[in-house]
Design an enzyme around this catalytic site. Structure first.
Site, PDB file in Angstrom:
ATOM      1  CE  LYS A  76      -4.081   2.011   2.542  1.00 12.64           C
ATOM      2  NZ  LYS A  76      -5.053   1.697   3.886  1.00 12.64           N
ATOM      3  CB  SER A 151      -7.723   4.467   3.087  1.00 10.27           C
ATOM      4  OG  SER A 151      -7.355   3.376   3.522  1.00 10.27           O
ATOM      5  CB  SER A 175      -8.377   1.473   6.135  1.00  6.76           C
ATOM      6  OG  SER A 175      -8.725   3.078   5.096  1.00  6.76           O
TER       7      SER A 175
END
Lengths: 484, 490
Positions: A76, A151, A175
């Site tokens: 990420k 997210s 997330s």
């Protein structure tokens, strides 16, 4: 190759069915083919991936390689990667190249895993649909008109589209779990303090926790084992040995007590999601688990408490992005105040600015007691709910989110509707507990998730239960069509 | 109307740790800009603080030294404001739960009375960096030096217990003595190791309510503090006597121009939005750890003053000077033991050494004359090789790096004349030259003759260019004058 689990890939590498280089090239080719549409990756590091793959092949040849050696991986874009741009999907860090690796990145690199690139996300991890990314939204591979969740939407979509067998992610209020649910993959947010936050760009420090997203619970077990561990560079890291998560996957779940919080099945929950979750619970009962009706009476405080605490912490955490030392700086500032104002106004997106404003307001003189202190009191009550629940049950289960994936723009004008996406996931962050989502069915052709909440440091047990369920259910093996 | 002044102090004390309070970067003063700063000090994304154990221990040692309440738990908070020398956009400090609670520091006032100054609390925090407005960079820019950013500080906050500049300075010097004795601060005021913020208000004598106060910030010498207080007290009284009101504000005093100005008023003050720092866990201090620290505490000023008086027999005033200046005290003790004359060593250390350091604006550790070197000089005074007066000249030469004491004495022929025949000759010559004085001496009543010796001594010392051994001269002179008395009466 892209359908295989990490365990299968590891066997294939050792049997020389394929090399890490071949594996890496295969996934890079898929990224090249599908990412332009899905937008799951912000940065592809093809060249360095091949170098790592060759190094992994050498290690594998020597026979002393870690189980994960040679397996491709995405990070990420919130984890700092030395020499590779780490943007947090923000214009603010569009030009930021960290001179250090996050501990998570370091730990996984040490196993010999091969980083293919950095995944897209909501800007600074603030969002539940991936629509706040400076680099544009990620599309849900199951239905490209729909959001992948957020997210960590890029990580979940990439694994769902089989662009990588594994991806790292972070979870501040859901997330990891919410995008995993919406994209039909497995993801675990460990106990707060289990995975080091060093080098993981902070959103809300007391809630942030890194974890893996992969196709199965088994893959998550392998990944989490390598990510987790004490780190003296993170004061909130817990000094406690990491169990062998893989070793306990096949333990029996006979007699396991599963708490079903009635608050997680009340109004607001899509009936079809409820049905999918109920079906999984029924299967678990058939596997020998006992379902116990429980109450988490302070659940309704989660979202309000979270939307005070997280923005408050974020308002301070994001103050360092001031245009002075790194990151975006506005053109021709006329004085210091102008430099601050325009660099931050131009460098941050709408949602980030909204949360900074909320947080700043909540901490202001005269409001602190009414908001921040109250929210901390609510947080203590939420924690207490779970402590009491875990006196009676081993694991708590329910839906990961109230609805399946929604269309782009559907909640764009209504921040509060968006915030309610995380209504079932936020409480675990507030309590610091581990939470996990695994796929449990399809609604309207897109996946929905079953959430598991464990006691502190009970990741092994959660992975065990999830793995047992995945042994007898097909959901984790389904993949979106059109991405062959 | 008679006015009464109320003063409270906030003192920032830099802790003498090797590394910073939340990072592993060094803390060396005077290094090249940004050479003592790492990714954490630059607030790079994803970096996290780790608390320096030594800084915590130093703060606790201070707490133990002033007999303060030491809470089991203390908490770091974030104080939010934007400034280029504050990389994170917040200062990590303590507010609601400081590491050191209420304590006391008694001070000896010049009139001999003892006054207790209450300490409200002391908290741990990080220092900020510095903005540079000139340097080796484009003149259109300002530079930022983050070497100081993250240096550990304790901020000590007193109750408003001080009533004038003198008391404030006495207190400040005692505090300086305490932290340097503890070894938790290098005490180098000119380098900013101790900085004083002074809160001042005045009120009609006898009034119960406090007047509006102002805060004069960042005073880094005792002298500037004294000047700034006097200036501000007079200003406030003038304003009030003219019928005006005092505005609550922060002021800056310029020690060079002796002028103070307003920096910001209360209305312009920031809302710092303090909240507990989620990156740092609360600090828990066990009783066992405190006990360990307590046993390791070095000697504190009051104890030192008492010991020096008992061990060396020196005067209370000198002992007090040493008590507040452990480095000077150590210097004295080395010299005293080496020359075996504590009174002489104390006299020279507090006199000549301190005076020369002051005129040269040097710290003791930069003194060109070491304690050992001083002791050889003092030995020569003790064994009467040279007189005290000559010793000052030798010291001067030593200070200028012209050699050690013995070398200078022999090279310059400073050796005191103790040869009896040579001295008898000089004494004889002076008496022969001054028959009137001799007659006067003989004619004076015996009990008052001693006073008359000075006149002869002066001339004799002059004749010997200061090198005559005064004790010996005295003996010979008295002998010869006695002879004159006998011959007069006989």
């Amino acid at each position: 190759m892209h359908d295989m689990s990490i365990a299968e890939l590891a066997l294939g590498l050792r049997a020389k069915t394929f090399s890490s280089r071949e594996l890496t090239e295969h996934f890079l080719a898929r990224i090249g083919r599908f990412n332009p549409d899905l937008n799951a990756l912000i940065t592809v590091t093809g060249e360095s991936a091949l170098v790592s793959a060759d190094a992994a092949d050498k290690q594998l040849k020597n026979g002393l390689a870690h189980d994960l050696c040679g397996i491709p991986l995405l990070h990420k874009d919130i984890f700092c990667t030395r020499g590779t741009r780490t943007s947090c999907a923000s214009k603010m860090l569009h030009n930021f190249i960290p001179p250090y690796d996050a501990t998570v990145v370091e730990n996984l690199a040490q196993t010999g895993m091969v980083m293919l690139g950095k995944t897209n996300m909501d800007e600074f991890a603030m969002g539940s649909s991936n629509e706040t990314s400076f680099y544009g939204a990620v599309k849900n591979p199951w239905d490209t008109a729909k959001v992948p969740g957020g997210s960590s939407g890029g990580s979940a979509a990439a694994v769902a589209a089989r662009l990588s067998p594994a991806a790292t992610a972070t979870d501040t209020g859901g997330s990891i779990r919410q995008p995993a649910a919406l994209c039909g993959v497995s993801g675990i947010k460990p106990t707060y303090g289990r995975v080091s936050r060093w080098g993981m760009i902070a959103f809300a420090s007391s809630l942030d926790q890194g974890g893996p997203i992969a196709k199965t619970a088994q893959d998550c077990a392998l990944l989490l084992g390598a990510m987790a561990g004490f780190d003296s560079r993170d004061s909130t890291s817990v000094d406690r040995p990491v169990p062998n998560y893989h070793a306990s996957l096949n333990d029996s779940i006979q007699g396991l007590k599963i708490g079903i919080p009635r608050e997680y099945f009340s109004s607001g929950l899509d009936g079809r999601v409820a049905k999918a979750v109920q079906d999984s619970l029924t299967i678990l009962r058939e596997l020998g688990a006992e379902l116990v009706d429980i109450s988490l009476p302070n659940s309704h405080l989660s979202v309000p408490a979270y939307y005070v605490i997280a923005p408050a912490e974020a308002s301070a955490n994001l103050a360092r992005f001031d245009g002075v030392r790194y990151g975006y700086r506005c053109e021709n500032p006329k004085d210091l105040e102008d430099l601050y104002c325009r660099s931050r106004s131009e460098g941050f997106g709408e949602e980030v600015k909204r949360r900074i404003l909320i947080g700043t307001y909540c901490l202001s003189a005269g409001y602190y007691d009414a908001y921040y202190r109250k929210a901390q009191q609510a947080r203590a009550l939420i924690r207490q709910d779970f402590t009491q629940a875990f006196d009676k049950v081993d694991v708590v289960m329910g839906p990961t989110c109230p609805t399946p994936a929604f269309r782009f723009g559907a909640k764009g004008d209504d921040p509060v509707a968006m915030y309610l996406e995380d209504i079932y996931t936020i409480a675990t962050n507030l309590a610091g507990l581990p939470g996990m989502s695994i796929p449990c069915g399809l609604v309207d052709g897109t996946p929905v998730g079953l959430q598991l909440i464990g006691n502190y440091f009970a990741e092994a047990q959660m992975l065990n239960v999830a793995h047992q369920l995945q042994q007898v259910t097909p959901w984790h093996a389904l993949q979106p069509e059109g991405l062959i | 109307m008679p006015w009464e002044t109320v003063i409270g102090l906030e003192i920032h004390v830099q802790l003498a740790t090797e590394s910073k309070i939340f990072s592993g970067a060094g803390t060396r003063f005077g290094s090249a800009p940004n050479s003592q700063a790492c990714a954490i000090d630059l607030a790079m994304p994803g970096t996290l603080p780790v608390l320096n154990r030594q800084a915590v221990d130093y703060a606790l040692m201070f707490g133990l030294a002033i007999d303060a309440d030491l809470p089991e738990t203390s908490v770091f908070e974030r104080k939010n404001y934007f400034y280029p020398d504050l990389p994170k956009g917040y200062q990590t400090t303590q507010l609601e739960k400081p590491i050191v609670g209420a304590g006391n520091i008694p001070i000896n006032l010049p009139d001999g009375t003892l006054k207790n100054v209450r300490i409200h609390h002391a908290h741990l925090e990080e220092d900020a960096g510095k903005s540079l407005h000139e340097g080796s960079f484009n003149a259109a820019y300002s530079g930022i030096d983050l070497n100081r950013a993250g240096t550990p500080l304790i901020e000590i906050v007193t109750e408003p217990d001080l009533s004038n500049a003198t008391e404030a300075v006495v207190f400040a010097k005692k505090l300086h003595g305490i932290v340097t004795s503890l070894g938790i601060c290098d005490g180098h005021m000119a380098e900013g190791s101790m900085r004083f913020d002074v809160n001042i208000s005045v009120r009609p004598r006898g009034s119960e309510t406090l007047g509006t106060r102002t805060e004069t910030k960042n005073l880094n010498s005792f002298k500037f503090m004294e000047e700034a207080i006097a200036l501000e007290v007079n200003r406030q009284i003038d304003v009030l006597e003219d019928g005006g009101v005092i505005t609550q504000e922060t002021r800056l005093y310029n020690g060079d121009t002796k002028v103070a100005r307003s920096m910001r008023s209360k209305e312009e003050a920031n809302d710092y939005r303090y909240f507990p720092c989620p990156d740092l866990l609360p600090v828990t201090i066990t009783k066992a750890h405190l006990q360990k620290l307590r046993l390791s505490l070095p000697e504190l000023p009051d104890a030192r003053a008492e010991r020096l008086q008992q061990q060396f027999g020196i005067a209370a005033q000198e002992a007090e000077i040493f008590a507040y200046n452990p480095a000077l005290s150590d210097y004295f003790e080395v010299a005293a033991k080496a020359c075996n004359d504590a009174l002489l060593a104390a006299h020279w250390t507090t006199g000549e050494v301190v005076r020369r350091l002051k005129t040269a604006s040097l710290e003791l550790h930069d003194s060109p004359v070491s304690a050992a070197q001083l002791s050889t000089l003092l030995k020569r005074v003790g064994d009467q090789t040279i007189s005290g007066k000559i010793a000052k000249q030798v010291f001067e030469a030593m200070w200028l790096g012209e050699g050690d004491a013995d070398q200078i004495i022999s090279e310059r022929g400073f050796k005191q004349v103790s040869d009896s025949s040579a001295l008898e000759k000089i004494v004889g010559e002076v008496l022969a030259k001054n028959p009137e004085m001799v007659r006067d001496y003989v004619g004076t009543e015996e009990s008052r003759r001693k006073k008359k010796l000075g006149g002869f001594m002066g001339q004799i010392m002059q004749a010997s260019r200061g090198q005559a051994n005064p004790q010996q001269v005295n003996r010979i002179l008295v002998e010869k004058l006695n002879e004159a008395i006998h011959s007069a009466s006989g």
